[in-house]
Motif scaffolding. Structure first.
Motif, PDB file in Angstrom:
ATOM      1  N   MET A  25     -44.209  78.562 -25.550  1.00 21.60           N
ATOM      2  CA  MET A  25     -44.628  77.238 -25.072  1.00 21.60           C
ATOM      3  C   MET A  25     -45.424  77.331 -23.791  1.00 21.60           C
ATOM      4  SD  MET A  25     -41.109  75.299 -25.536  1.00 21.60           S
ATOM      5  CE  MET A  25     -41.263  73.666 -26.165  1.00 21.60           C
ATOM      6  N   GLN A  88     -31.541  72.956 -22.322  1.00 19.22           N
ATOM      7  CA  GLN A  88     -31.872  72.318 -23.598  1.00 19.22           C
ATOM      8  C   GLN A  88     -32.506  70.948 -23.378  1.00 19.22           C
ATOM      9  OE1 GLN A  88     -28.224  72.447 -25.745  1.00 19.22           O
ATOM     10  NE2 GLN A  88     -28.489  74.602 -26.284  1.00 19.22           N
ATOM     11  N   GLU A  91     -35.956  71.394 -22.266  1.00 19.53           N
ATOM     12  CA  GLU A  91     -36.807  71.799 -23.378  1.00 19.53           C
ATOM     13  C   GLU A  91     -37.202  70.572 -24.194  1.00 19.53           C
ATOM     14  OE1 GLU A  91     -36.493  74.838 -27.083  1.00 19.53           O
ATOM     15  OE2 GLU A  91     -35.089  75.165 -25.431  1.00 19.53           O
ATOM     16  N   LYS A  92     -36.227  69.692 -24.355  1.00 23.38           N
ATOM     17  CA  LYS A  92     -36.512  68.466 -25.117  1.00 23.38           C
ATOM     18  C   LYS A  92     -37.558  67.631 -24.411  1.00 23.38           C
ATOM     19  CE  LYS A  92     -32.714  67.777 -28.136  1.00 23.38           C
ATOM     20  NZ  LYS A  92     -31.344  67.331 -28.225  1.00 23.38           N
ATOM     21  N   ASN A  95     -40.755  69.182 -24.978  1.00 21.43           N
ATOM     22  CA  ASN A  95     -41.216  68.931 -26.346  1.00 21.43           C
ATOM     23  C   ASN A  95     -41.786  67.527 -26.469  1.00 21.43           C
ATOM     24  OD1 ASN A  95     -40.405  71.423 -27.049  1.00 21.43           O
ATOM     25  ND2 ASN A  95     -38.955  70.788 -28.630  1.00 21.43           N
ATOM     26  N   GLU A 207     -35.640  60.666 -27.491  1.00 20.88           N
ATOM     27  CA  GLU A 207     -36.192  61.494 -28.554  1.00 20.88           C
ATOM     28  C   GLU A 207     -36.292  60.717 -29.865  1.00 20.88           C
ATOM     29  OE1 GLU A 207     -33.746  64.733 -29.644  1.00 20.88           O
ATOM     30  OE2 GLU A 207     -35.428  66.043 -30.082  1.00 20.88           O
TER      31      GLU A 207
HETATM   32  C1  LIG Z   1     -38.629  72.196 -29.028  1.00 24.30           C
HETATM   33  O1  LIG Z   1     -39.652  72.522 -29.980  1.00 24.30           O
HETATM   34  C2  LIG Z   1     -39.522  73.822 -30.508  1.00 24.30           C
HETATM   35  C3  LIG Z   1     -40.715  74.098 -31.359  1.00 24.30           C
HETATM   36  O2  LIG Z   1     -41.121  72.951 -32.054  1.00 24.30           O
HETATM   37  C4  LIG Z   1     -38.213  73.936 -31.292  1.00 24.30           C
HETATM   38  O3  LIG Z   1     -38.048  75.244 -31.799  1.00 24.30           O
HETATM   39  C5  LIG Z   1     -37.048  73.640 -30.356  1.00 24.30           C
HETATM   40  O4  LIG Z   1     -35.842  73.641 -31.070  1.00 24.30           O
HETATM   41  C6  LIG Z   1     -37.260  72.283 -29.676  1.00 24.30           C
HETATM   42  N1  LIG Z   1     -36.210  72.123 -28.690  1.00 24.30           N
HETATM   43  C7  LIG Z   1     -35.405  71.077 -28.630  1.00 24.30           C
HETATM   44  C8  LIG Z   1     -34.341  71.144 -27.586  1.00 24.30           C
HETATM   45  O5  LIG Z   1     -35.528  70.110 -29.376  1.00 24.30           O
END
Ligand SMILES: *[C@@H]1O[C@H](CO)[C@@H](O)[C@H](O)[C@H]1NC(C)=O
Ligand SMILES: *[C@@H]1O[C@H](CO)[C@@H](O)[C@H](O)[C@H]1NC(C)=O
Ligand SMILES: *[C@@H]1O[C@H](CO)[C@@H](O)[C@H](O)[C@H]1NC(C)=O
Ligand SMILES: *[C@@H]1O[C@H](CO)[C@@H](O)[C@H](O)[C@H]1NC(C)=O
Ligand SMILES: *[C@@H]1O[C@H](CO)[C@@H](O)[C@H](O)[C@H]1NC(C)=O
Length: 478
Positions: A25, A88, A91-92, A95, A207
């Motif tokens: 990423m 986590q 990361e979300k 994303n 989300e």
């Molecule tokens: C964020 O996106 C990646 C790739 O699309 C995915 O593998 C990952 O699980 C996602 N993370 C979360 C916390 O949703």
């Protein structure tokens, strides 16, 4: 070591860690500009070596939302469950920022079209006024021409209004993500005190809503088809090629199924580039021959019509075996209700933003098109709609956002002539032209991920772009 150096060390290990756990990423995290991180201004913000830091800058020059993350030192992170949870969450958030970027790109693309139309409309309006001013000196015919053009453009006004709603929605999401990032930044000071559960719920809710929002923004009414781009020239006059709309952006496998009968070999390519150069990665020998060219790959499985039957087969590429098969009740097959070109194209399987669909015709519906939504696991019909469009007079059809679009021929001069919305169970005649470059289309399918139409045009594999206009009404209108 002096304090500034210590901070520098923390930052260095953080950077190393980020490249570890997020090397994929990293390029997308535009905010992770080392140059910027080293400025004294940023350094003063790098405090304790534990915990996470999120910097969210308002916008980059293109107006996209940016989050910058500095990770804690590795040993602390792996020990601390809360840090892991936080990771986590972060990361979300990242994303989501990326998703919003994608939305922005899409909307911007449509916006170019809207802007062009707007300019055109304004130009026309001006001309119109001018003509009205010196009406007497002008020929009535010109006046009439302009007036007609003007009238054609008028329905676009509500569409323009609609676009503004979408733009607002994106802005709101951006703000929410920024707010959330700010909360995460604040956590460092309150480490331990903060209610992770609540934070987690907040991210989850955001989300979910983002996903709904994306779905809606992806959905809209077909306005225009542009292209084609010829990707490759290969195979017979009749065939199918496709990618999986549910695959991730990185996974862009292409599948290729030449001819409409007497074949059961599917060729797979790792990427579009491999497809173009002919570097095959695998072949699958299906247990049954297929009929027609109207197969679809959806979520890693191939759905196709078994030769000489109205049975739909679900074949998993990864497992290399049939996962389900079911007869499509009353569906005509074996050139009873094909598209205009014949070729056993009786049963057309397709996927859109909403799910998996079968398009076919039955005696019960007098040979007119029936649309059925299928359960992708069991192949059971979830719901059916009877249209009034004769299947044998349809060139091809494809589904976008639960609306079926039907072309009136497979030959030159064809256009998208009819549409049927499963949402309102109503139809409309349309007039959306497209360029049938090689004169004979034997497959035309929408791919929601690429927002493109994949077509097999007389031994050429071509792509068309579609312009959709979003239809958003209220928050819970789906
Ligand atoms: C964020 O996106 C990646 C790739 O699309 C995915 O593998 C990952 O699980 C996602 N993370 C979360 C916390 O949703
Ligand atoms: C990083 O930021 C600096 C200053 O903010 C800028 O001059 C430079 O071009 C950026 N580098 C990249 C790779 O974006
Ligand atoms: C973001 O935070 C600001 C200030 O705290 C607040 O006014 C605004 O309503 C928040 N926006 C969202 C979408 O939560
Ligand atoms: C796609 O497949 C995965 C498992 O293989 C499943 O969890 C997911 O729900 C499927 N998605 C759809 C939209 O069917
Ligand atoms: C579709 O649009 C994208 C982005 O504007 C462009 O890169 C691509 O070449 C277009 N494809 C076709 C088939 O016109």
């Amino acid at each position: 070591m002096s304090p500034p150096l210590l901070q520098l060390g923390a930052l260095l290990s953080s950077m190393a860690m980020i490249s570890n756990w997020m090397s994929q990423m990293l390029p997308a995290l535009v905010g992770l500009n080392t140059t910027r991180l080293w400025t004294p201004d940023a350094l003063t913000q790098v405090s304790p070596k534990e915990g996470w830091q999120v910097y969210s800058s308002a916008q980059d020059p293109d107006g996209r939302c940016i989050c910058t993350v500095v990770a804690p030192e590795q040993n602390l992170c792996s020990r601390d469950a809360k840090s892991r949870q936080l990771r986590q969450l972060l990361e979300k958030v990242q994303n989501m920022s990326q998703s919003i970027e994608v939305l922005n790109l899409r909307t911007q693309r449509d916006f170019q079209y809207v802007l062009k139309m707007e300019t055109q409309m304004k130009g026309l309006k001006a001309k119109f006024r001018q003509i009205e001013d010196d009406r007497k000196t002008l020929m009535t015919k010109h006046f009439q021409d302009l007036k007609e053009k003007m009238d054609e453009l008028l329905p676009l006004i509500p569409v323009l209004e609609q676009y503004k709603t979408d733009a607002r929605l994106i802005t709101q999401f951006k703000e929410e993500i920024r707010n959330l990032s700010a909360v995460l930044t604040g956590i460092q000071e309150e480490l331990g005190a903060y209610d992770y559960e609540e934070l987690h719920l907040r991210v989850l809710s955001l989300e979910t809503r983002l996903r709904d929002c994306m779905k809606k923004l992806t959905c809209g009414k077909l306005m225009k088809i542009t292209g084609p781009i010829t990707v490759k020239t290969s195979g017979t006059r009749f065939g199918a090629w496709m990618t999986d709309p549910l695959a991730s952006e990185k996974n862009n496998r292409v599948w290729y199924m030449d001819s409409y009968t007497n074949n059961k070999i599917v060729r797979e390519y790792k990427s579009m580039a491999d497809f173009v150069s002919g570097a095959e990665s695998r072949t699958y020998n299906l247990p049954f021959k297929w009929a027609g060219t109207n197969h679809v790959v959806y979520n890693g499985s191939l759905y196709f019509n078994k030769y000489q039957s109205n049975i739909v087969i679900k074949y998993s590429f990864d497992l290399g075996r049939v996962l389900a098969q079911r007869s499509l009740e009353y569906a005509g097959f074996q050139n009873v209700y094909p598209y205009t070109w014949g070729g056993f194209s009786d049963i057309d399987l397709m996927a859109d933003e909403i799910g998996l669909w079968a398009v076919y015709a039955t005696n019960q519906n007098a040979g007119n098109i029936v649309i059925s939504q299928l359960n992708p696991d069991t192949l059971e019909v979830v719901k059916s709609w009877n249209t009034g469009y004769p299947k044998r007079s349809a060139g091809e059809s494809f589904m976008i956002c639960g609306t079926l679009y039907v072309t009136n021929s497979h030959l030159t001069g064809a256009k998208v002539y009819y549409s049927y919305s499963t949402k309102t169970s109503s139809y409309e005649y349309t007039d959306i032209p497209f360029h049938n470059q090689y004169f004979h289309i034997s497959m035309l399918d929408y791919n929601a991920r690429d927002r493109a139409l994949y077509a097999w045009n007389n031994g050429h594999q071509v792509l068309f772009n579609v312009t959709l206009f979003h239809i958003i009404k209220t928050e819970d209108d789906t």
